[in-house]
Structures are given as structure tokens and as C-alpha cells.
Motif scaffolding. Sequence first.
Motif, PDB file in Angstrom:
ATOM      1  N   ASP A 158     -41.643  14.432 -18.637  1.00 19.39           N
ATOM      2  CA  ASP A 158     -40.221  14.549 -18.317  1.00 19.39           C
ATOM      3  C   ASP A 158     -40.011  15.033 -16.888  1.00 19.39           C
ATOM      4  N   CYS A 189     -39.974   9.962 -20.086  1.00 20.43           N
ATOM      5  CA  CYS A 189     -38.523  10.064 -20.002  1.00 20.43           C
ATOM      6  C   CYS A 189     -37.997   9.408 -18.725  1.00 20.43           C
ATOM      7  N   ASP A 190     -36.732   9.000 -18.772  1.00 20.38           N
ATOM      8  CA  ASP A 190     -36.111   8.372 -17.610  1.00 20.38           C
ATOM      9  C   ASP A 190     -35.489   9.434 -16.700  1.00 20.38           C
ATOM     10  N   GLU A 191     -34.695   8.977 -15.715  1.00 21.17           N
ATOM     11  CA  GLU A 191     -34.121   9.904 -14.741  1.00 21.17           C
ATOM     12  C   GLU A 191     -33.088  10.849 -15.360  1.00 21.17           C
ATOM     13  N   LYS A 192     -32.606  10.515 -16.566  1.00 23.81           N
ATOM     14  CA  LYS A 192     -31.667  11.390 -17.272  1.00 23.81           C
ATOM     15  C   LYS A 192     -32.378  12.293 -18.278  1.00 23.81           C
ATOM     16  N   LEU A 243     -34.076  11.352 -20.762  1.00 24.78           N
ATOM     17  CA  LEU A 243     -34.056  10.773 -22.099  1.00 24.78           C
ATOM     18  C   LEU A 243     -35.339   9.977 -22.321  1.00 24.78           C
ATOM     19  N   HIS A 287     -37.771   7.185 -22.780  1.00 20.33           N
ATOM     20  CA  HIS A 287     -37.518   5.806 -22.372  1.00 20.33           C
ATOM     21  C   HIS A 287     -38.687   4.871 -22.681  1.00 20.33           C
ATOM     22  N   ILE A 288     -39.912   5.362 -22.544  1.00 16.25           N
ATOM     23  CA  ILE A 288     -41.106   4.544 -22.761  1.00 16.25           C
ATOM     24  C   ILE A 288     -42.009   5.247 -23.769  1.00 16.25           C
ATOM     25  N   ARG A 300     -24.435   5.645 -29.697  1.00 16.83           N
ATOM     26  CA  ARG A 300     -25.444   6.038 -28.704  1.00 16.83           C
ATOM     27  C   ARG A 300     -24.805   6.514 -27.417  1.00 16.83           C
ATOM     28  N   ASN A 321     -29.444  11.371 -30.104  1.00 19.26           N
ATOM     29  CA  ASN A 321     -30.253  10.328 -29.457  1.00 19.26           C
ATOM     30  C   ASN A 321     -31.631  10.864 -29.075  1.00 19.26           C
ATOM     31  N   TYR A 322     -31.650  12.046 -28.479  1.00 20.21           N
ATOM     32  CA  TYR A 322     -32.924  12.627 -28.040  1.00 20.21           C
ATOM     33  C   TYR A 322     -33.811  12.941 -29.248  1.00 20.21           C
ATOM     34  N   THR A 349     -35.244   9.835 -30.879  1.00 25.46           N
ATOM     35  CA  THR A 349     -36.302   9.206 -30.096  1.00 25.46           C
ATOM     36  C   THR A 349     -37.629   9.939 -30.277  1.00 25.46           C
TER      37      THR A 349
END
Length: 295
Positions: A46, A70-73, A75, A77-78, A169, A179-180, A183
Motif C-alpha cells: 500500500d 493497492c492503487d493510488e487511493k 484501495l 487493485h491487483i 461501490r 469495499n475495502y 476486497t
Amino acid sequence: MLKRTICLSSPLKVSVRNFQLQLSPLDGNAPSSCVPIEDLAHVIIDNPRISISIPALNELARNNVGVVICDEKSLPHIMLNTLDSNSLQGQRYRIQLNASLPAKKSVWQQIIISKIRNQSRLLNKLGKDGDTLKPYYMNVKSDDADNREGIAAKLYWQILFGREYFRSRDGAPPNNLLNYGYTILRAATARAIVGAGLLPALGIHHHNRSNAFPLADDLMEPFRPYVDEIAHSLHLEGKWQLDKETKARLINILYRDTIVNDKLHPISIALEMMCTSVIKVMNGESKVLNLPVFQ
């Protein structure tokens, strides 16, 4: 042994040495630390300034450690999982591919009964009217043919968060918390699926050509109320932002206990038990899934 989940949120160089992850801070002011890979279940990355070596990724995969980026927010992502983690993988792929339609419909029916029942149990635990959902989980048809899941969900969210709440979402908090948490739960479910030798891309109910993990979306359903409970608690405390504290509490779902076959198990172990039972039902060895009972 109950394995660990670690969240890396500071700039680091991640490498492998002597079967351990070596975490080296980029600022050079703090000493490096090591974590035995065999103790890990998940690694959550993260921070965009974290670099991880290919040997480290390979060693994590070799030990069936799920890697979430995690992405730039911040969250998830991958999600990275190994393609080869079970000696019976080929056989179990064939069981999945050859599973009869009645067996798959039965699996989905049991999953939905468990999900709605657990939603009801959560509401009752919170002092709300969970018995409102009883007619729905008591009358789920094969393959949930009349969509009891969807009908029950509308009631459930209104009772849990109020009549004005709408689950989406992209909706207002506490949707971001849900959402978090979902995931993280999805990643843990995918890890259990791969560990059991099943193909995560071959779903039972969920089907989407852009979704590589539909089976994880299927099998995580009965465990969702554990995320909902944490999100509800954070919501009552007015903690709606995804910060270090809220993320840690949501990640902690993996260490919560649930009841399977009248015994207490951590959710991470319960996921593995459920995946093994899915194989048996699909192969005609059993008719009943090992599903969690919310407590």
C-alpha cells in the motif's frame, strides 16, 4: 498454524533472503527487518514507492502467499496468486469442469442460505430485527431461482444502516469501508481456492468475461457479514475514512473466528474447509458444504 497478514505502507525495498522477506526502508534511517515467508498468508502493498523483487514474488507464490497491491487511493487493485499450489490441481480442475448442473445449483443454494442466515444473525447480534430475514433463508430454492438473495439484501441494508442507505461501490461512506473489507476477504478466498487446487476463474454463479476470480466472488458470500459488522462499528464511531486504523481493523477480519461443524475456526481456516467441501460436493462425495455460522 494461523498465518499472518502484513500491510506494507512505507517506502521499502522488498527482497528475499534465506526464505525470508527482507524489508529495507528507502530512507536508510531505519534498520532492515525480516519476516519468515512460511508464516505469511497475505502481503498487502500500500505505497507506490515500494519495490519488490521477482525472486521475492516467486518465493511468495511458492508458499501460496496472496499478494494484494493497492492503487493510488489505497484501495486493493491487483491480486496475485500462484497457478500451481496443489499436487491434485489437474484432477480438481477436471472435477470443476465436469461438475453436474444439479451439484452446482445445490452449492449456490447452500451458499445463499448461509449468507442470508448470517446476515440475520448479525442483525440480531446488533439488537436489530434479524428475524425479518428468516422467511428468505428458509425458502431458498435450488440455484436461488427466485433471487431470495437480492430481495433479502434490500431489507438487510435498510435495517443495518437505515432506510436512506444505498449499497453501491461508488456510494457514500460506509460503502468505502465495505469495499475495502470485501476486497481483503476476496483475496483471502482466492488464496484458499488456489490452495485447494480449484480454478478461481471458473465460477458457479458469477460469470463475467473480465473477472478472473468469479469463484472467489461466489464462495466469499457467507463471510460478508463479518466485514459488515466491522464497517457498522466504524460507522457508529464516525470513522468513515480509509486510514491506517480503519484498514487495520478491516484486515483483522482474517483473524476473526467463525463456527464450522460446531467448532470454532479462524476465518482463514474456515475458507479452506469450505473450498475442500466444494470439491467433495462437485465430485458427488458429499451433499453438504462446510459453511460458516456467524457468531
